[in-house]
Design an enzyme around this catalytic site. Structure first.
Site, PDB file in Angstrom:
ATOM      1  N   GLN A  35     -11.420  -8.182 -13.226  1.00  0.00           N
ATOM      2  CA  GLN A  35     -11.252  -7.202 -12.161  1.00  0.00           C
ATOM      3  C   GLN A  35      -9.797  -7.189 -11.669  1.00  0.00           C
ATOM      4  O   GLN A  35      -9.210  -6.138 -11.461  1.00  0.00           O
ATOM      5  CB  GLN A  35     -12.167  -7.615 -11.022  1.00  0.00           C
ATOM      6  CG  GLN A  35     -12.649  -6.488 -10.155  1.00  0.00           C
ATOM      7  CD  GLN A  35     -13.801  -6.981  -9.302  1.00  0.00           C
ATOM      8  OE1 GLN A  35     -13.859  -8.159  -8.968  1.00  0.00           O
ATOM      9  NE2 GLN A  35     -14.700  -6.106  -8.947  1.00  0.00           N
ATOM     10  N   ALA A  46     -10.431   9.899  -4.740  1.00  0.00           N
ATOM     11  CA  ALA A  46      -9.409  10.939  -4.755  1.00  0.00           C
ATOM     12  C   ALA A  46     -10.079  12.277  -5.068  1.00  0.00           C
ATOM     13  O   ALA A  46     -10.928  12.370  -5.950  1.00  0.00           O
ATOM     14  CB  ALA A  46      -8.344  10.602  -5.787  1.00  0.00           C
ATOM     15  N   LYS A  73     -18.621  -7.745  -1.535  1.00  0.00           N
ATOM     16  CA  LYS A  73     -19.319  -9.035  -1.511  1.00  0.00           C
ATOM     17  C   LYS A  73     -18.814  -9.839  -0.319  1.00  0.00           C
ATOM     18  O   LYS A  73     -17.608 -10.000  -0.156  1.00  0.00           O
ATOM     19  CB  LYS A  73     -19.067  -9.788  -2.813  1.00  0.00           C
ATOM     20  CG  LYS A  73     -19.664  -9.052  -4.006  1.00  0.00           C
ATOM     21  CD  LYS A  73     -19.721  -9.932  -5.231  1.00  0.00           C
ATOM     22  CE  LYS A  73     -20.571  -9.335  -6.330  1.00  0.00           C
ATOM     23  NZ  LYS A  73     -20.129  -8.030  -6.810  1.00  0.00           N
ATOM     24  N   LYS A  97       5.496   9.164   7.218  1.00  0.00           N
ATOM     25  CA  LYS A  97       4.100   9.085   7.671  1.00  0.00           C
ATOM     26  C   LYS A  97       4.058   8.595   9.121  1.00  0.00           C
ATOM     27  O   LYS A  97       3.271   9.071   9.927  1.00  0.00           O
ATOM     28  CB  LYS A  97       3.289   8.132   6.768  1.00  0.00           C
ATOM     29  CG  LYS A  97       3.234   8.593   5.318  1.00  0.00           C
ATOM     30  CD  LYS A  97       2.175   7.862   4.505  1.00  0.00           C
ATOM     31  CE  LYS A  97       2.651   6.627   3.813  1.00  0.00           C
ATOM     32  NZ  LYS A  97       1.725   6.126   2.778  1.00  0.00           N
ATOM     33  N   GLU A 147     -12.799  -4.221   3.990  1.00  0.00           N
ATOM     34  CA  GLU A 147     -12.937  -2.956   3.252  1.00  0.00           C
ATOM     35  C   GLU A 147     -14.138  -3.028   2.317  1.00  0.00           C
ATOM     36  O   GLU A 147     -14.343  -4.060   1.663  1.00  0.00           O
ATOM     37  CB  GLU A 147     -11.676  -2.676   2.417  1.00  0.00           C
ATOM     38  CG  GLU A 147     -11.803  -1.388   1.589  1.00  0.00           C
ATOM     39  CD  GLU A 147     -10.697  -1.219   0.565  1.00  0.00           C
ATOM     40  OE1 GLU A 147      -9.554  -0.948   0.965  1.00  0.00           O
ATOM     41  OE2 GLU A 147     -10.981  -1.362  -0.647  1.00  0.00           O
ATOM     42  N   THR A 196     -13.915   3.199   1.506  1.00  0.00           N
ATOM     43  CA  THR A 196     -12.999   3.977   0.661  1.00  0.00           C
ATOM     44  C   THR A 196     -13.583   5.360   0.353  1.00  0.00           C
ATOM     45  O   THR A 196     -14.771   5.640   0.571  1.00  0.00           O
ATOM     46  CB  THR A 196     -12.676   3.258  -0.666  1.00  0.00           C
ATOM     47  OG1 THR A 196     -13.855   3.207  -1.451  1.00  0.00           O
ATOM     48  CG2 THR A 196     -12.149   1.850  -0.429  1.00  0.00           C
ATOM     49  N   GLN A 230      -1.185  -2.626   0.697  1.00  0.00           N
ATOM     50  CA  GLN A 230      -1.793  -2.937  -0.590  1.00  0.00           C
ATOM     51  C   GLN A 230      -1.882  -4.466  -0.702  1.00  0.00           C
ATOM     52  O   GLN A 230      -1.158  -5.182  -0.018  1.00  0.00           O
ATOM     53  CB  GLN A 230      -0.864  -2.391  -1.672  1.00  0.00           C
ATOM     54  CG  GLN A 230      -1.395  -2.496  -3.067  1.00  0.00           C
ATOM     55  CD  GLN A 230      -0.465  -1.777  -4.031  1.00  0.00           C
ATOM     56  OE1 GLN A 230       0.714  -2.109  -4.160  1.00  0.00           O
ATOM     57  NE2 GLN A 230      -0.986  -0.791  -4.705  1.00  0.00           N
ATOM     58  N   ASP A 258      -4.740   8.764  -5.600  1.00  0.00           N
ATOM     59  CA  ASP A 258      -4.081   8.767  -6.911  1.00  0.00           C
ATOM     60  C   ASP A 258      -4.259  10.130  -7.565  1.00  0.00           C
ATOM     61  O   ASP A 258      -5.322  10.733  -7.484  1.00  0.00           O
ATOM     62  CB  ASP A 258      -4.690   7.677  -7.803  1.00  0.00           C
ATOM     63  CG  ASP A 258      -4.171   6.300  -7.408  1.00  0.00           C
ATOM     64  OD1 ASP A 258      -3.003   6.223  -6.970  1.00  0.00           O
ATOM     65  OD2 ASP A 258      -4.940   5.336  -7.521  1.00  0.00           O
ATOM     66  N   ALA A 303       0.950  12.130   1.645  1.00  0.00           N
ATOM     67  CA  ALA A 303       0.152  11.683   2.796  1.00  0.00           C
ATOM     68  C   ALA A 303       0.791  12.068   4.128  1.00  0.00           C
ATOM     69  O   ALA A 303       0.076  12.315   5.101  1.00  0.00           O
ATOM     70  CB  ALA A 303      -0.074  10.173   2.710  1.00  0.00           C
TER      71      ALA A 303
END
Ligand code: FAD
Length: 290
Positions: A213, A54, A273, A166, A17, A51, A177, A111, A126
């Protein structure tokens, strides 16, 4: 190649990702990101996902990165959120994606705004977006899953019932996640099977790169930190290289265990990265994945 075909084999597929860089006034961060994706491409990922903010907040940036990756012959999967977007806005972006010959999409609610503004327009959850995509497009559809429950769900059981909506609406795969305790994932898969949710579950793995982070990300998610991780974070948090190396070692163990347990896919959150992702792939029995 469509998601449903990618994940139909017995091997553990590797994917990555990336996200559109923020404050990229002169395009330098995007150029750097594209260099990083060239490195990642050498490891034959099944796909690279990009990504999407929102409400479409970074729609143009996300689209430009997708276009550049398509030009580099990389199989891509755009993330796409429906919160705060109208059907017309959604249709317009979907047409842009179809023009790029994109085959897969990660359908998300996104979100909600933090200022308490309720901005449901045509889609509230969703599952409604998945249903719409399934009716209107040929995309193979991924959805988000939460091994420890979504942060706003009352409990895991309810969240799994919502995941089922879904899947019943047409999702082909579930991407999780981040989690740091593989047992949470294995228990989650057992629970899904008991609910007759039989789609491939792709493990979202975050190699920790920075303590700050991680702290920020943990405020947005329900994720357990195992004792070994807490101890490592305590020991290495003040040194940038040490924490990065610890993150690589921890994620390597996680990934090897997932491969040994025949998980269908590992989706590495690269944070733009390539360094940690590449080290992990070099450490694990990656050849079995290509
Ligand atoms: P939903 O599946 O709609 O769930 C949201 C909440 O509502 C859950 O608590 C669920 O239990 C509940 N719920 C769901 N359906 C119903 C229903 N029918 N009735 C009642 N309650 C229901 N965010 C971004 O903004 N951009 C991204 O690119 C992005 N990528 C992500 C990638 C992955 C792999 C993951 C796991 C998350 C990503 N997110 C992204 C974050 C995601 O948008 C948020 O977690 C968001 O709050 C929920 O999105 P969702 O698609 O899971 O929503």
């Amino acid at each position: 190649m469509k998601l449903r075909d990618i994940y139909s084999t017995d091997k553990t597929n590797i994917s990555f990702e990336v996200f559109p860089p923020k404050d990229d006034f002169d395009g330098a961060k995007t150029d750097k990101l594209l260099e990083e994706t060239e490195i990642l491409k050498q490891y034959n990922p099944s796909l690279i996902s990009v990504t999407y903010g929102a409400g479409g907040s970074n729609k143009d940036k996300s689209y430009n990165i997708l276009k550049s990756l398509v030009e580099r012959n990389i199989n891509i999967m755009p993330h796409f959120t429906c919160v705060c977007s109208s059907k017309e806005q959604i249709d317009s972006y979907l047409n842009d994606l179809i023009d790029l010959n994109i085959e897969n999409i990660l359908a998300l609610r996104g979100d909600e705004p933090q200022n308490n503004d309720i901005c449901y327009l045509d889609f509230r959850y969703a599952n409604e977006l998945v249903e719409y995509l399934n009716q209107k497009t040929d995309f193979s559809i991924a959805v988000a899953g939460y091994p420890e429950g979504h942060v706003l769900a009352p409990d895991l059981k309810t969240d799994i019932q919502n995941l089922k909506k879904k899947v019943n609406a047409g999702a082909d795969v579930i991407i999780t996640q981040m989690f740091f305790d593989n047992d949470k994932l294995y228990k989650y898969i057992d629970l899904l099977e008991k609910e007759n949710i039989k789609k491939p579950v792709i493990a979202g793995i975050l190699p920790i790169i920075s303590y700050k982070q991680l702290e920020k990300m943990l405020t947005l998610a329900k994720v357990t930190l195992p004792k070994k991780l807490i101890e490592g974070l305590d020991k290495y948090k003040d040194n940038k290289d040490d924490i990065k190396n610890f993150g690589i070692d921890f994620a390597t163990e996680q990934c090897q265990d997932l491969i040994d347990n025949k998980i269908k896919g590992i989706h590495i959150y690269t944070l733009n990265k390539s360094y940690s992702a590449v080290k992990i792939l070099e450490n694990i029995s990656y050849q079995a994945c290509i």
